[in-house]
Scaffold this active site. Structure first.
Site, PDB file in Angstrom:
ATOM      1  N   HIS A 303      15.018  16.181  18.043  1.00  0.00           N
ATOM      2  CA  HIS A 303      16.262  15.409  17.959  1.00  0.00           C
ATOM      3  C   HIS A 303      16.759  15.139  19.364  1.00  0.00           C
ATOM      4  CE1 HIS A 303      20.298  14.201  16.804  1.00  0.00           C
ATOM      5  NE2 HIS A 303      19.802  14.018  15.606  1.00  0.00           N
ATOM      6  N   ASP A 360      15.796  15.379   8.386  1.00  0.00           N
ATOM      7  CA  ASP A 360      14.817  14.674   7.554  1.00  0.00           C
ATOM      8  C   ASP A 360      13.651  15.542   7.116  1.00  0.00           C
ATOM      9  OD1 ASP A 360      16.093  12.157   7.590  1.00  0.00           O
ATOM     10  OD2 ASP A 360      15.414  11.836   9.636  1.00  0.00           O
TER      11      ASP A 360
HETATM   12  N1  CMC Z   1       6.455  15.673  17.489  1.00  0.00           N
HETATM   13  C1  CMC Z   1       5.747  15.877  18.625  1.00  0.00           C
HETATM   14  N2  CMC Z   1       6.276  15.787  19.861  1.00  0.00           N
HETATM   15  C2  CMC Z   1       7.559  15.475  19.948  1.00  0.00           C
HETATM   16  C3  CMC Z   1       8.366  15.240  18.814  1.00  0.00           C
HETATM   17  C4  CMC Z   1       7.765  15.362  17.544  1.00  0.00           C
HETATM   18  N3  CMC Z   1       8.458  15.171  16.448  1.00  0.00           N
HETATM   19  N4  CMC Z   1       9.623  14.944  19.206  1.00  0.00           N
HETATM   20  C5  CMC Z   1       9.615  14.966  20.540  1.00  0.00           C
HETATM   21  N5  CMC Z   1       8.372  15.304  21.002  1.00  0.00           N
HETATM   22  C6  CMC Z   1       7.969  15.506  22.385  1.00  0.00           C
HETATM   23  C7  CMC Z   1       7.743  14.182  23.110  1.00  0.00           C
HETATM   24  O1  CMC Z   1       6.403  13.786  23.002  1.00  0.00           O
HETATM   25  C8  CMC Z   1       8.141  14.532  24.515  1.00  0.00           C
HETATM   26  O2  CMC Z   1       7.100  15.285  25.075  1.00  0.00           O
HETATM   27  P1  CMC Z   1       6.775  15.142  26.673  1.00  0.00           P
HETATM   28  O3  CMC Z   1       7.976  15.683  27.370  1.00  0.00           O
HETATM   29  O4  CMC Z   1       5.542  15.956  26.876  1.00  0.00           O
HETATM   30  O5  CMC Z   1       6.540  13.685  26.920  1.00  0.00           O
HETATM   31  C9  CMC Z   1       9.323  15.503  24.331  1.00  0.00           C
HETATM   32  O6  CMC Z   1       9.069  16.119  23.065  1.00  0.00           O
HETATM   33  C10 CMC Z   1      10.687  14.840  24.327  1.00  0.00           C
HETATM   34  O7  CMC Z   1      10.659  13.812  23.322  1.00  0.00           O
HETATM   35  P2  CMC Z   1      11.377  12.406  23.439  1.00  0.00           P
HETATM   36  O8  CMC Z   1      10.668  11.433  22.573  1.00  0.00           O
HETATM   37  O9  CMC Z   1      11.554  12.061  24.885  1.00  0.00           O
HETATM   38  O10 CMC Z   1      12.803  12.779  22.842  1.00  0.00           O
HETATM   39  P3  CMC Z   1      13.874  11.752  22.325  1.00  0.00           P
HETATM   40  O11 CMC Z   1      15.167  12.441  22.432  1.00  0.00           O
HETATM   41  O12 CMC Z   1      13.714  10.447  22.992  1.00  0.00           O
HETATM   42  O13 CMC Z   1      13.463  11.536  20.776  1.00  0.00           O
HETATM   43  C11 CMC Z   1      13.305  11.811  18.425  1.00  0.00           C
HETATM   44  C12 CMC Z   1      14.105  12.143  19.710  1.00  0.00           C
HETATM   45  C13 CMC Z   1      14.078  12.279  17.222  1.00  0.00           C
HETATM   46  C14 CMC Z   1      13.111  10.296  18.341  1.00  0.00           C
HETATM   47  C15 CMC Z   1      11.925  12.527  18.496  1.00  0.00           C
HETATM   48  O14 CMC Z   1      12.117  13.919  18.532  1.00  0.00           O
HETATM   49  C16 CMC Z   1      11.017  12.126  17.338  1.00  0.00           C
HETATM   50  O15 CMC Z   1      10.323  11.117  17.420  1.00  0.00           O
HETATM   51  N6  CMC Z   1      11.006  12.927  16.222  1.00  0.00           N
HETATM   52  C17 CMC Z   1      10.233  12.562  15.049  1.00  0.00           C
HETATM   53  C18 CMC Z   1      10.991  11.509  14.231  1.00  0.00           C
HETATM   54  C19 CMC Z   1      12.165  12.110  13.494  1.00  0.00           C
HETATM   55  O16 CMC Z   1      12.059  13.144  12.857  1.00  0.00           O
HETATM   56  N7  CMC Z   1      13.299  11.397  13.554  1.00  0.00           N
HETATM   57  C20 CMC Z   1      14.531  11.808  12.844  1.00  0.00           C
HETATM   58  C21 CMC Z   1      15.602  12.225  13.796  1.00  0.00           C
HETATM   59  S1  CMC Z   1      16.950  13.115  13.014  1.00  0.00           S
HETATM   60  C22 CMC Z   1      17.690  12.024  11.907  1.00  0.00           C
HETATM   61  C23 CMC Z   1      18.119  10.740  12.495  1.00  0.00           C
HETATM   62  O17 CMC Z   1      18.788  10.679  13.521  1.00  0.00           O
HETATM   63  O18 CMC Z   1      17.826   9.735  11.898  1.00  0.00           O
END
Ligand code: CMC
Length: 425
Positions: A303, A360
């Site tokens: 998140h 989720d």
């Molecule tokens: N699986 C694998 N790696 C992950 C995941 C994941 N679910 N989430 C983040 N990472 C890794 C990402 O690859 C990155 O690694 P590195 O530093 O080595 O490059 C690090 O963790 C930071 O991730 P980010 O993408 O920069 O973080 P963000 O804050 O931009 O993204 C997020 C947040 C929710 C989009 C992401 O965690 C994600 O894609 N999660 C899966 C989708 C999901 O479950 N979304 C629902 C969110 S909660 C309900 C809502 O708001 O709708």
């Protein structure tokens, strides 16, 4: 501590006011930065940008705290109802019994949609994604309700918009589902509570188990608002141009659909099914997710704001067990989800990045137990989040100094090209 921040730019030092929120969060107010220095801030993905002040929802991602109007999510989920929580976010206080009844009745009165919307739903292919239908329906309501399309709505018109959209989104979601099943629409029954009526409109069965309606109600409560997430920010952005309320909320539906946001609940279920079908071990699957050459993620994990357990996920995980027990149902996907969570939470990759289950991760398992099909999951999220979108829009348009949202950029393209006519290119 000083209530000013000092910024040194070359030989110039300027002071910027520090704004402190009621929960102690601090922000540097850069409103005058460009005027005084010529600089703007650069913050891709809005990782560190407070786009507004808001008195609706507080969330502390480090400690895993979520509150609506100062009430903890745990207490609201346990003691309140979806419509009461909606009233709370709209009007800033818990309603009296009379206020709540009036509010519920007003919403229940919007128990149908114009014939043109029904015709439109029937015109969609049966396999259309219900989020596509919902988004199109939502914006199309503006063609039927000109009174609510004024640039500035009066307070009674805002109250009407709130009640109308709360009522009609439920109807459109249920009708879209019925159409996808090739079945006739089921008329709303005002004598039922909001969630029982929705299930009735989806299934045609009025005898909805109390426990089933309650489980859905709690899920909706958990989704009511979540401060400046992607869909809510979209609502604020579109609403700030004074686009009408239907267009504004439709933008929220669209933003929610993405798999990184509300679409994750559908993606989680598909992921769990895939693991089940492939026979992969949890570790094998996680190794694939961790591989930087793969684009897959552990859906339902991570998140932007929570760097600790998402408090909503904790409540939902507990509810999963009790809903399945109440319904006398079993779901092997719940065991897979729990197993996957256990292995992920011990894995250095997830630990070091502070990736925990989010709202989720488990919600789809409850929806499934309630008989709601996978492609409706994000629509359920939209139903839950609608009060948040409406409350944030209302707060924005009522705030003194209301302005159109318009970020800046730093241009990085070519600076001087000379036009060549078509033949000489
Ligand atoms: N699986 C694998 N790696 C992950 C995941 C994941 N679910 N989430 C983040 N990472 C890794 C990402 O690859 C990155 O690694 P590195 O530093 O080595 O490059 C690090 O963790 C930071 O991730 P980010 O993408 O920069 O973080 P963000 O804050 O931009 O993204 C997020 C947040 C929710 C989009 C992401 O965690 C994600 O894609 N999660 C899966 C989708 C999901 O479950 N979304 C629902 C969110 S909660 C309900 C809502 O708001 O709708």
């Amino acid at each position: 501590m000083s209530d000013k921040a000092k910024l040194v730019l070359g030989d110039k030092t300027i002071e910027l006011p520090v704004f402190t929120g009621t929960e102690g969060e601090k922000a540097i107010d850069i409103t005058k930065l460009r005027a005084e220095t010529g600089y703007v801030t650069l913050d891709s993905g809005y990782m560190n940008t407070g786009a507004c002040t808001s008195a609706i929802t507080f969330l502390d991602g480090e400690q895993g705290i979520l509150k609506y109007r100062g009430y903890s999510i745990e207490e609201i989920a346990e003691k309140s109802s979806f419509l009461e929580a909606s009233y709370l976010v709209f009007y800033g206080k818990l309603p009296t019994a009379t206020e709540l009844k009036t509010f519920e009745d007003r919403i229940a009165a919007f128990d149908d949609v114009p014939e043109g919307i029904k015709t439109m739903i029937k015109a969609f292919p049966k396999d259309a994604h219900p989020m596509a239908v919902l988004s199109a329906n939502m914006v199309s309501l503006s063609a039927f309700h000109h009174d609510l399309c004024a640039q500035d709505l009066t307070p009674p018109q805002k109250d009407q918009a709130i009640a109308q959209l709360m009522g009609q989104l439920k109807v459109m979601a249920a009708y879209a589902f019925r159409h996808s099943q090739g079945k006739d629409f089921v008329k709303s029954d005002r004598s039922l509570d909001y969630c029982s009526d929705f299930i009735h409109m989806m299934t045609g069965n009025k005898n909805v188990k109390k426990e089933v309606a309650k489980a859905l109600d709690v899920l909706l409560i958990l989704h009511v608002d979540h401060e400046q997430n992607c869909s809510t920010s979209s609502v604020r952005l579109v609403g700030s141009s004074k686009a009408n309320i239907f267009a504004t909320i439709s933008a929220g539906v669209d933003a929610l659909w993405g798999p990184l946001h509300g679409g994750a609940n559908q993606a989680v279920l598909e992921m769990l099914e895939e693991i089940k079908g492939s026979g992969k071990s949890y570790q094998q699957f996680l190794d694939e997710v961790k591989d930087k050459n793969s684009s897959s993620r552990l859906m339902g994990f991570g998140h932007r704001v929570y760097k600790n357990f998402d408090p909503r996920a904790k409540i939902i995980k507990k509810a999963c067990d009790s809903v399945l027990a109440t319904l006398g149902a079993q779901d092997s996907l719940l065991d897979i989800a729990k197993g996957l969570e256990e292995v992920a939470l011990k894995d250095e990759y997830f630990v070091s990045r502070k990736l925990y289950p989010n709202v989720d991760f488990y919600s789809g398992i409850i929806y499934r137990a309630l008989g709601i099909p996978t492609n409706m999951f994000t629509v359920m999220f939209a139903m839950g989040r609608l009060p948040g979108w409406l409350a944030q829009w209302k707060e924005m348009v009522e705030q003194p100094g209301f302005k159109i949202c318009r970020p800046r950029q730093i241009y990085t393209g070519d600076t001087k090209n000379t036009y060549k006519d078509l033949k000489s290119r």
